[in-house]
Design an enzyme around this catalytic site. Structure first.
Site, PDB file in Angstrom:
ATOM      1  N   ASP A 136       3.890  -4.376  15.276  1.00  0.00           N
ATOM      2  CA  ASP A 136       4.915  -3.902  14.307  1.00  0.00           C
ATOM      3  C   ASP A 136       5.367  -2.324  14.714  1.00  0.00           C
ATOM      4  O   ASP A 136       5.012  -1.398  14.054  1.00  0.00           O
ATOM      5  CB  ASP A 136       4.052  -3.833  13.093  1.00  0.00           C
ATOM      6  N   ALA A 154       0.960  -1.441  -0.126  1.00  0.00           N
ATOM      7  CA  ALA A 154       0.172   0.084  -0.122  1.00  0.00           C
ATOM      8  C   ALA A 154       1.025   1.430   0.084  1.00  0.00           C
ATOM      9  O   ALA A 154       2.174   1.392   0.139  1.00  0.00           O
ATOM     10  CB  ALA A 154      -0.996   0.119   1.358  1.00  0.00           C
TER      11      ALA A 154
HETATM   12  N1  LIG Z   1      -2.662   8.796  10.292  1.00  0.00           N
HETATM   13  C1  LIG Z   1      -1.121   9.072   9.810  1.00  0.00           C
HETATM   14  N2  LIG Z   1      -0.825  10.416   9.844  1.00  0.00           N
HETATM   15  C2  LIG Z   1       0.263  10.747   9.422  1.00  0.00           C
HETATM   16  N3  LIG Z   1       1.234   9.977   8.873  1.00  0.00           N
HETATM   17  C3  LIG Z   1       0.616   8.691   8.602  1.00  0.00           C
HETATM   18  C4  LIG Z   1      -0.694   8.285   9.216  1.00  0.00           C
HETATM   19  N4  LIG Z   1      -0.628   7.022   8.470  1.00  0.00           N
HETATM   20  C5  LIG Z   1       0.361   6.710   7.827  1.00  0.00           C
HETATM   21  N5  LIG Z   1       1.064   7.730   7.804  1.00  0.00           N
HETATM   22  C6  LIG Z   1       2.497   7.627   7.244  1.00  0.00           C
HETATM   23  O1  LIG Z   1       2.768   6.861   6.142  1.00  0.00           O
HETATM   24  C7  LIG Z   1       3.856   5.819   6.448  1.00  0.00           C
HETATM   25  C8  LIG Z   1       3.376   4.516   5.758  1.00  0.00           C
HETATM   26  O2  LIG Z   1       1.879   4.076   6.509  1.00  0.00           O
HETATM   27  P1  LIG Z   1       1.798   2.523   7.042  1.00  0.00           P
HETATM   28  O3  LIG Z   1       0.420   2.660   7.742  1.00  0.00           O
HETATM   29  O4  LIG Z   1       2.910   2.379   8.199  1.00  0.00           O
HETATM   30  O5  LIG Z   1       2.002   1.771   5.865  1.00  0.00           O
HETATM   31  P2  LIG Z   1       2.856   0.414   5.424  1.00  0.00           P
HETATM   32  O6  LIG Z   1       1.874  -0.599   6.044  1.00  0.00           O
HETATM   33  O7  LIG Z   1       3.381   0.706   4.070  1.00  0.00           O
HETATM   34  O8  LIG Z   1       4.189   0.501   6.450  1.00  0.00           O
HETATM   35  C9  LIG Z   1       3.830   5.657   7.949  1.00  0.00           C
HETATM   36  O9  LIG Z   1       5.246   5.356   8.281  1.00  0.00           O
HETATM   37  C10 LIG Z   1       3.514   7.330   8.216  1.00  0.00           C
HETATM   38  O10 LIG Z   1       4.723   7.988   7.973  1.00  0.00           O
END
Ligand SMILES: Nc1ncnc2c1ncn2[C@@H]1O[C@H](COP(=O)(O)OP(=O)(O)O)[C@@H](O)[C@H]1O
Ligand SMILES: [Mg+2]
Length: 521
Positions: free
Chosen positions: A286, A135
């Site tokens: 994680d 994603a």
């Molecule tokens: N709610 C949020 N607010 C701010 N940044 C976000 C948020 N959700 C995700 N991110 C940013 O996007 C990045 C990737 O999201 P994440 O859910 O960790 O995806 P993945 O499963 O690909 O690691 C995070 O490391 C963060 O930097």
């Protein structure tokens, strides 16, 4: 036909691994049949092998093989109860970073999910801020002016993952049936776990549900912020949540320059983790820096709820008792807990086990508090328990692994952080609540209800029990449900004949597969 194709892919996968020299440790290579060695040698032909660490070689191969294999590697990295330190630490270098897919593709997903007027839902929709294999995340604004994070599944990812899942399942079955030594690793069950987690990731509604659940149970952990999910906008391929206006823990420079109390933050990370696990039985599994944020007021923000761990009441109690025992350096008590719970079979002596536990605990507690890692202690404990024929539930290993992660982050924030001092109140609170007078009354009610259910189910259970009792005496009670599975293992034998046919038929494809890898991989 599909099976043949899958087999073909399996061979291709094997060759990518062989090409990275990640399939068979060099010391075992002599044991392989000449033909297999030759294929391995051909696969590596002409490739300079710079990487010495076997785990790192495996990590590079898995990255090349794609998202499902990256996930497999992440799970393998939690199996330090079985794999060597070298492999486990090498696997820690697995990277799940990819080129983002285009803004056009992202907008096409929005169009598909919200229709023509998606721009009214998201009047502004920025470029990708982070891209991984499954994603990527964009920042956007909703109609009411709220800033949100929009996580989008990669186009076409399901087809790829479903294909990989079949390959992995076939590989695991073949390995389990043909290599007796692999059975300790339980490849089929292991791949089942990986598969379950992979398929869960393909539905972002599940991630949103995990986030909601963690938020709901943790109302007492006020210092932790879990972004609010925008449920009306959540779809299978789109996750919409509040944007966290906070500093990512990956940006240490910015954190240091801020007014945030680093020591307090360092304390909050492992203590809140422990409280999730012990008090609520569910935890974010994680917890690397990339998934954590610090708010200006010192609160901790969490994102990325793809993997949650769950530990049931019995394991929580076990965990609390051993941590409490180690805190008080009462090794005899820790040993007794293992025997009382039936985790260690009575073919062993409590005192022998207590002695082994002392060997785990003393070196750790001889150090200054800041050097004492709870994650490492659990790791050593699990190594010892497996020598005493104790089977571990995978959730406990997942918890231990996350604990190491969490401690690592806390230590980066404050190298002098004293984990035990910070955690002691949480462990003691649990012990007092669950094992003190109040806990005992709850226990009695639980026991009574258990008893009633047991009596109802008795006739059906008796047959299984007789067989189980025998294995239990011999091998100890396994925490996982594989005792029952073992009973039906004779079925695997029948499958073996079928697999042999498959193997024979498929091996004709081997040469074509070599060509495939060399000219496409
Ligand atoms: N709610 C949020 N607010 C701010 N940044 C976000 C948020 N959700 C995700 N991110 C940013 O996007 C990045 C990737 O999201 P994440 O859910 O960790 O995806 P993945 O499963 O690909 O690691 C995070 O490391 C963060 O930097
Ligand atoms: Mg992440």
């Amino acid at each position: 036909m599909r099976k043949i194709l899958t087999f073909f892919r399996l061979i291709a996968t094997g060759l990518v691994l062989a090409r990275h020299d990640a399939l068979v440790p060099p010391e075992f290579r002599g044991l392989l049949p000449f033909g297999t060695r030759l294929i391995g040698w051909l696969a590596r032909f002409g490739l300079p092998l710079k990487e010495k660490n076997r785990g790192k070689r495996l990590a590079r191969a898995l990255e090349k093989l794609g998202p499902s294999y990256v996930k497999l590697g992440q799970f393998l990295a939690t199996r330090n109860d079985i794999l060597s330190e070298e492999v486990v630490s090498g696997l820690a270098s697995l990277k799940d970073k990819m080129q983002p897919f285009s803004q056009q593709q992202a907008e096409a997903i929005l169009l598909e999910n919200y229709g023509e007027n998606w721009q009214q839902i998201f009047p502004s929709f920025g470029p990708s801020v982070a891209a991984a294999s499954v994603a990527q995340v964009h920042q956007a604004k909703t109609a009411d002016g709220k800033t949100v994070a929009v996580k989008l599944l990669r186009p076409g990812i399901e087809t790829r993952i479903n294909r990989d899942v079949q390959t992995l399942q076939m590989g695991a079955r073949l390995v389990q049936n043909w290599f007796v030594a692999s059975r300790r690793l339980e490849p089929v069950r292991f791949v089942e776990t990986v598969t379950r987690s992979l398929l869960l990731e393909l539905d972002l509604r599940m991630e949103a549900a995990a986030a909601s659940e963690l938020a709901e149970v943790s109302t007492d952990i006020q210092q932790v912020v879990i972004p609010n999910m925008h449920w009306p906008l959540v779809r299978e391929r789109v996750l919409v949540m509040d944007w966290l206006e906070a500093t990512p823990l990956t940006d240490m420079d910015k954190l240091r320059r801020s007014k945030i109390d680093m020591n307090q933050l360092a304390e909050l990370i492992p203590t809140s983790f422990l409280s999730f696990a012990l008090d609520h039985g569910v935890f974010h599994a994680d917890l690397h820096e990339g998934n954590m944020f610090a708010f200006a007021d010192g609160r901790l923000g969490l994102v990325d709820f793809g993997i949650v761990g769950r530990i049931g009441p019995a394991q929580r109690r076990y965990l609390a008792e051993i941590l409490y025992g180690f805190l008080r350096q009462d090794y005899r008590r820790v040993a007794e807990v293992h025997f009382e719970a039936g985790y260690v079979p009575d073919t062993h002596l409590v005192d022998d086990f207590a002695q082994a536990l002392r060997a785990v605990g003393e070196p750790v507690f001889g150090k200054t508090a800041k050097d004492v890692s709870m994650g490492q202690l659990l790791l050593h404990l699990f190594a010892v328990t497996s020598r005493f024929d104790m089977h571990l539930r995978p959730e406990l290993v997942l918890l231990q692994k996350t604990m190491v992660q969490v401690e690592g982050v806390a230590r980066t924030l404050n190298p002098d952080h004293d984990l035990w001092a910070a955690s002691a109140p949480i462990i003691e609170r649990y012990i007092k609540r669950e094992l003190g007078p109040e806990g005992i009354i709850n226990d009695m009610t639980d026991d009574f209800l258990d008893l009633r259910d047991a009596v109802r189910a008795l006739p059906a259970a008796i047959n299984d029990l007789t067989a189980l009792a025998k294995t239990t005496k011999a091998h100890g009670f396994s925490l996982d449900d594989d005792s029952l599975k073992r009973l039906s293992n004779w079925q695997a034998k029948a499958n073996r004949i079928r697999d042999f046919g498959l193997l024979a038929g498929g091996s004709g494809l081997l040469l074509t597969a070599i060509k495939f890898v060399f000219f496409n991989g």
